[in-house]
Design a protein around this motif. Structure first.
Motif, PDB file in Angstrom:
ATOM      1  N   GLY A 143       0.824  -1.205   0.000  1.00 19.39           N
ATOM      2  CA  GLY A 143       0.000   0.000   0.000  1.00 19.39           C
ATOM      3  C   GLY A 143       0.859   1.257   0.000  1.00 19.39           C
ATOM      4  O   GLY A 143       0.629   2.189  -0.771  1.00 19.39           O
ATOM      5  N   LEU A 144       1.885   1.233   0.852  1.00 18.41           N
ATOM      6  CA  LEU A 144       2.792   2.375   0.938  1.00 18.41           C
ATOM      7  C   LEU A 144       3.499   2.605  -0.400  1.00 18.41           C
ATOM      8  O   LEU A 144       3.592   3.728  -0.891  1.00 18.41           O
ATOM      9  N   ALA A 145       3.966   1.476  -0.992  1.00 24.29           N
ATOM     10  CA  ALA A 145       4.672   1.578  -2.273  1.00 24.29           C
ATOM     11  C   ALA A 145       3.741   2.169  -3.326  1.00 24.29           C
ATOM     12  O   ALA A 145       4.139   3.055  -4.083  1.00 24.29           O
ATOM     13  N   LEU A 146       2.501   1.702  -3.361  1.00 22.66           N
ATOM     14  CA  LEU A 146       1.555   2.198  -4.367  1.00 22.66           C
ATOM     15  C   LEU A 146       1.301   3.687  -4.183  1.00 22.66           C
ATOM     16  O   LEU A 146       1.243   4.435  -5.162  1.00 22.66           O
ATOM     17  N   SER A 147       1.192   4.114  -2.909  1.00 24.00           N
ATOM     18  CA  SER A 147       0.916   5.538  -2.733  1.00 24.00           C
ATOM     19  C   SER A 147       2.138   6.368  -3.085  1.00 24.00           C
ATOM     20  O   SER A 147       2.014   7.471  -3.585  1.00 24.00           O
ATOM     21  N   LYS A 148       3.350   5.809  -2.856  1.00 23.25           N
ATOM     22  CA  LYS A 148       4.573   6.506  -3.296  1.00 23.25           C
ATOM     23  C   LYS A 148       4.619   6.594  -4.813  1.00 23.25           C
ATOM     24  O   LYS A 148       5.181   7.524  -5.375  1.00 23.25           O
ATOM     25  N   VAL A 151      -0.298   6.294  -6.962  1.00 20.99           N
ATOM     26  CA  VAL A 151      -1.623   5.703  -7.138  1.00 20.99           C
ATOM     27  C   VAL A 151      -2.555   6.467  -6.209  1.00 20.99           C
ATOM     28  O   VAL A 151      -2.185   6.738  -5.071  1.00 20.99           O
ATOM     29  N   PRO A 152      -3.752   6.865  -6.684  1.00 16.17           N
ATOM     30  CA  PRO A 152      -4.642   7.667  -5.838  1.00 16.17           C
ATOM     31  C   PRO A 152      -4.888   6.987  -4.491  1.00 16.17           C
ATOM     32  O   PRO A 152      -5.034   5.775  -4.414  1.00 16.17           O
ATOM     33  N   ARG A 153      -4.934   7.829  -3.437  1.00 16.50           N
ATOM     34  CA  ARG A 153      -5.038   7.316  -2.084  1.00 16.50           C
ATOM     35  C   ARG A 153      -6.272   6.444  -1.895  1.00 16.50           C
ATOM     36  O   ARG A 153      -6.251   5.440  -1.212  1.00 16.50           O
ATOM     37  N   ILE A 154      -7.355   6.875  -2.539  1.00 15.86           N
ATOM     38  CA  ILE A 154      -8.614   6.156  -2.319  1.00 15.86           C
ATOM     39  C   ILE A 154      -8.488   4.707  -2.802  1.00 15.86           C
ATOM     40  O   ILE A 154      -9.006   3.781  -2.176  1.00 15.86           O
ATOM     41  N   ILE A 155      -7.761   4.501  -3.890  1.00 18.75           N
ATOM     42  CA  ILE A 155      -7.594   3.137  -4.403  1.00 18.75           C
ATOM     43  C   ILE A 155      -6.728   2.325  -3.448  1.00 18.75           C
ATOM     44  O   ILE A 155      -7.023   1.169  -3.138  1.00 18.75           O
ATOM     45  N   VAL A 156      -5.658   2.964  -2.950  1.00 18.93           N
ATOM     46  CA  VAL A 156      -4.773   2.263  -2.018  1.00 18.93           C
ATOM     47  C   VAL A 156      -5.551   1.835  -0.769  1.00 18.93           C
ATOM     48  O   VAL A 156      -5.461   0.684  -0.325  1.00 18.93           O
ATOM     49  N   ILE A 157      -6.363   2.748  -0.241  1.00 22.78           N
ATOM     50  CA  ILE A 157      -7.131   2.414   0.961  1.00 22.78           C
ATOM     51  C   ILE A 157      -8.126   1.300   0.663  1.00 22.78           C
ATOM     52  O   ILE A 157      -8.323   0.388   1.455  1.00 22.78           O
ATOM     53  N   ILE A 213     -15.043  -2.906  13.752  1.00 22.14           N
ATOM     54  CA  ILE A 213     -13.617  -2.711  13.470  1.00 22.14           C
ATOM     55  C   ILE A 213     -13.364  -1.262  13.063  1.00 22.14           C
ATOM     56  O   ILE A 213     -12.410  -0.623  13.500  1.00 22.14           O
ATOM     57  N   TYR A 214     -14.275  -0.739  12.244  1.00 23.35           N
ATOM     58  CA  TYR A 214     -14.126   0.633  11.805  1.00 23.35           C
ATOM     59  C   TYR A 214     -14.170   1.580  13.008  1.00 23.35           C
ATOM     60  O   TYR A 214     -13.380   2.518  13.109  1.00 23.35           O
ATOM     61  N   GLN A 215     -15.083   1.289  13.942  1.00 20.94           N
ATOM     62  CA  GLN A 215     -15.159   2.120  15.146  1.00 20.94           C
ATOM     63  C   GLN A 215     -13.864   2.041  15.949  1.00 20.94           C
ATOM     64  O   GLN A 215     -13.378   3.047  16.464  1.00 20.94           O
ATOM     65  N   ALA A 216     -13.321   0.820  16.038  1.00 22.27           N
ATOM     66  CA  ALA A 216     -12.065   0.660  16.771  1.00 22.27           C
ATOM     67  C   ALA A 216     -10.966   1.483  16.108  1.00 22.27           C
ATOM     68  O   ALA A 216     -10.108   2.055  16.780  1.00 22.27           O
ATOM     69  N   MET A 217     -10.998   1.554  14.777  1.00 21.60           N
ATOM     70  CA  MET A 217      -9.982   2.348  14.078  1.00 21.60           C
ATOM     71  C   MET A 217     -10.203   3.835  14.342  1.00 21.60           C
ATOM     72  O   MET A 217      -9.254   4.582  14.571  1.00 21.60           O
ATOM     73  N   MET A 218     -11.462   4.249  14.293  1.00 22.85           N
ATOM     74  CA  MET A 218     -11.770   5.660  14.532  1.00 22.85           C
ATOM     75  C   MET A 218     -11.319   6.063  15.934  1.00 22.85           C
ATOM     76  O   MET A 218     -10.794   7.145  16.143  1.00 22.85           O
ATOM     77  N   CYS A 219     -11.560   5.168  16.902  1.00 26.56           N
ATOM     78  CA  CYS A 219     -11.192   5.470  18.286  1.00 26.56           C
ATOM     79  C   CYS A 219      -9.697   5.690  18.422  1.00 26.56           C
ATOM     80  O   CYS A 219      -9.243   6.320  19.361  1.00 26.56           O
ATOM     81  N   ARG A 220      -8.933   5.100  17.531  1.00 27.35           N
ATOM     82  CA  ARG A 220      -7.489   5.299  17.631  1.00 27.35           C
ATOM     83  C   ARG A 220      -7.005   6.301  16.588  1.00 27.35           C
ATOM     84  O   ARG A 220      -5.896   6.222  16.088  1.00 27.35           O
ATOM     85  N   GLY A 221      -7.891   7.200  16.241  1.00 24.11           N
ATOM     86  CA  GLY A 221      -7.479   8.357  15.457  1.00 24.11           C
ATOM     87  C   GLY A 221      -7.334   8.135  13.961  1.00 24.11           C
ATOM     88  O   GLY A 221      -6.684   8.918  13.283  1.00 24.11           O
ATOM     89  N   PHE A 222      -7.950   7.090  13.418  1.00 26.96           N
ATOM     90  CA  PHE A 222      -7.842   6.861  11.975  1.00 26.96           C
ATOM     91  C   PHE A 222      -8.591   7.964  11.239  1.00 26.96           C
ATOM     92  O   PHE A 222      -9.726   8.280  11.565  1.00 26.96           O
ATOM     93  N   ASP A 223      -7.931   8.581  10.249  1.00 29.73           N
ATOM     94  CA  ASP A 223      -8.580   9.679   9.534  1.00 29.73           C
ATOM     95  C   ASP A 223      -8.516   9.469   8.023  1.00 29.73           C
ATOM     96  O   ASP A 223      -8.603  10.395   7.251  1.00 29.73           O
ATOM     97  N   GLY A 224      -8.350   8.238   7.607  1.00 29.34           N
ATOM     98  CA  GLY A 224      -8.326   7.955   6.179  1.00 29.34           C
ATOM     99  C   GLY A 224      -6.912   7.927   5.616  1.00 29.34           C
ATOM    100  O   GLY A 224      -6.683   7.503   4.491  1.00 29.34           O
ATOM    101  N   GLN A 225      -5.973   8.360   6.422  1.00 32.04           N
ATOM    102  CA  GLN A 225      -4.586   8.372   5.962  1.00 32.04           C
ATOM    103  C   GLN A 225      -3.893   7.117   6.511  1.00 32.04           C
ATOM    104  O   GLN A 225      -3.986   6.847   7.697  1.00 32.04           O
ATOM    105  N   VAL A 226      -3.251   6.368   5.621  1.00 30.36           N
ATOM    106  CA  VAL A 226      -2.560   5.179   6.111  1.00 30.36           C
ATOM    107  C   VAL A 226      -1.121   5.544   6.446  1.00 30.36           C
ATOM    108  O   VAL A 226      -0.374   6.012   5.591  1.00 30.36           O
TER     109      VAL A 226
END
Lengths: 270, 246
Positions: A143-148, A151-157, A213-226
């Protein structure tokens, strides 16, 4: 253990392979992604009837298997799993293209048969290269390589989440099927009448789980950025890997090495 | 730190399917307090916890966490100061290795790599799971998973810890370790649980919920001695209080 559970464990095994620390695993993920792409493009670009010229390309997957410490049996199983798709692409070639292409002894080989075998070869090469990429690189590194690589972020996510949620889905399927088989011991598999409600239930349960799972990610500050911890720096070894293999692929594509070797060996006799 | 007071005023919540889950909840939890949230299944414990972490927004009423009222604009602040440990550790652990999972929060806070690494190590040491750092989470035992999911929250250095059924599914030893761990924390702790012995060990204060309302709120020992209250809220005296009245 039922079949799905077995496959599941195999899939997870693939994840563990990616967590190894071999020479190949240490390579920059971007370099691996680019090399794999290049490999696939080169393999696909051979002419329709090419057979012998493709063989040197097998050196690349063999190299990765060897240095990456990947068990061949597991890899082959995965390759075979995708075989049906390719069979249907090429299966009619021998019937549609019956012009004689070459003779083996007195046996006439049609162009269709050759192109069919060529498709199978290319398929084996590209699928195994892709699987090897996944087996030697963790999904988040890809994912990191693709974003480097812009590749658009939305696709990587999308890719990262798909990979994560496939696990969620399979786990739910496994539990449901196990519960079903315990209460329907004399049935082999799930009857079609039960399938409807089973699939519906599965969808709801998976949605619920995904939500948590999504809530657990949100609780730990996930904002769409990997963000991932390891930041790879490109080293000389990475550049060398990329350059050497690029040169090799181009060489194999332009020069029919087996043909050339054969001529060199047999040259004196013909 | 001293102003981390949690305050709920007349909080009501109705699920989209019209089930009323919370029905006028008001309470104040002070800094450093350990509060047990007990009540029957479906009493609204998990829903209440979700409100404190900003996962749900109340249909009516207000919630304040520290200096901020909980709303869309303040969510990042609230989530920074409130760490939520989910009931099912498998929901909480979603990265390929324990390290990545514990680092997920600090990285989202935008911390530099050295700091992230330091925090991950510290959090894992606190919960006694430093040796698991490179393992994939799905291969851990229930107790290890619980420890790691607590570490994923600790690494963000929250002021408030919210836990949903932390001792569910643990073997007695893992449960005892968890209790000692929870006792050692200085954070404000809000723990929803059916494990009343754990509540007795860790929390000096208990809030009893029934049908979305607060039925009682007071010192844990006092509440667990009130048999009519316990019966009314589908609870039972903790085992160790049954033989020896305190």
């Amino acid at each position: 253990m039922n079949k799905i559970e077995h496959r599941w464990l195999e899939l997870r095994h693939f994840d563990e392979l990616a967590a190894q620390d071999s020479l190949i695993h240490q390579l920059h993920p971007g370099v691996k992604v680019v090399t794999t792409l290049l490999f696939i493009v080169m393999v696909a670009s051979f002419s329709k009837y090419e057979l012998v010229g493709l063989f040197p390309m097998f050196i690349y997957p063999a190299f990765l298997i060897g240095l990456g410490n990947i068990p061949v049996a597991i890899l082959l199983k995965r390759v075979l799993l995708t075989l049906p798709f390719v069979l249907f692409i090429g299966i009619f070639n021998p019937f549609l293209d019956q012009a004689t292409y070459a003779y083996i002894g007195s046996f006439a080989v049609s162009g269709g048969l050759i192109s069919f075998i060529s498709i199978l070869l290319r398929f084996t090469l590209s699928v195994s290269a892709t699987l090897l990429l996944v087996a030697t690189t963790s999904m988040d590194a890809i994912g990191l390589a693709l974003s480097k690589l812009r590749v658009p972020r939305i696709i990587v996510i999308q890719i990262l989440f798909m990979y994560r949620y496939i696990y969620v889905l399979i786990e739910e399927v496994m539990k449901t099927i196990r519960a079903h088989s315990l209460r329907a011991p004399y049935r082999n598999g799930v009857g079609f009448k039960v399938w409807g409600s089973l699939v519906g239930l599965l969808l709801l349960r998976t949605l619920d789980r995904a939500q948590r799972i999504y809530q657990a990610m949100m609780c730990r500050g996930f904002d769409g950025q990997v963000r991932i911890m390891r930041s790879w720096k490109i080293r000389t070894g990475d550049i060398a890997f990329l350059v050497v293999w690029t040169v090799f692929f181009v060489l194999v594509r332009l020069v029919n090495i087996p043909h050339w070797l054969g001529r060199m060996l047999l040259g004196g006799f013909s | 730190m001293s102003h981390h007071i949690i305050e709920l005023k007349d909080v009501e919540y109705v699920y989209p399917d019209q089930t009323a889950a919370l029905n006028g909840i008001s309470c104040r939890i002070l800094h450093g307090e350990a509060v047990a949230l007990v009540g029957a299944n479906g009493a609204g414990k998990s829903t209440l916890l979700s409100h404190l972490a900003g996962i749900f927004v109340p249909s009516k009423g207000t919630i304040r966490v520290g200096d901020y009222p909980v709303n869309k604009q303040t969510l990042p602040h609230v989530r920074r100061s409130v760490g939520m440990v989910f009931q099912n550790a498998d929901d909480q652990l979603f990265m390929p290795t324990v390290f990545d999972d514990v680092a997920f929060g600090p990285l989202n806070l935008g911390l530099p790599p050295e700091e992230v690494e330091k925090r991950v190590m510290e959090a894992l040491e606190i919960v006694g799971a430093a040796s698991l750092i490179h393992r994939p989470p799905y291969k851990l035992s229930g107790g290890q998973k619980r420890a790691v999911s607590i570490a994923t929250v600790l690494s963000m250095l929250p002021d408030v810890l919210i836990m949903d059924e932390p001792s569910a599914g643990l073997d007695p030893l893992a449960r005892r370790k968890l209790i000692n761990l929870l006792k050692s924390f200085k954070h404000t702790r809000i723990i929803a649980t059916h494990d009343l012995d754990l509540a007795l060990d860790v929390c000096e204060r208990t809030i009893v919920l029934a049908e979305g309302k607060i039925l009682a709120d007071g010192p844990t020992v006092q509440i667990f001695n009130d048999e009519s209250l316990l019966a009314k809220s589908s609870l039972e005296k903790p085992l160790r209080m049954q033989g020896f009245p305190t």
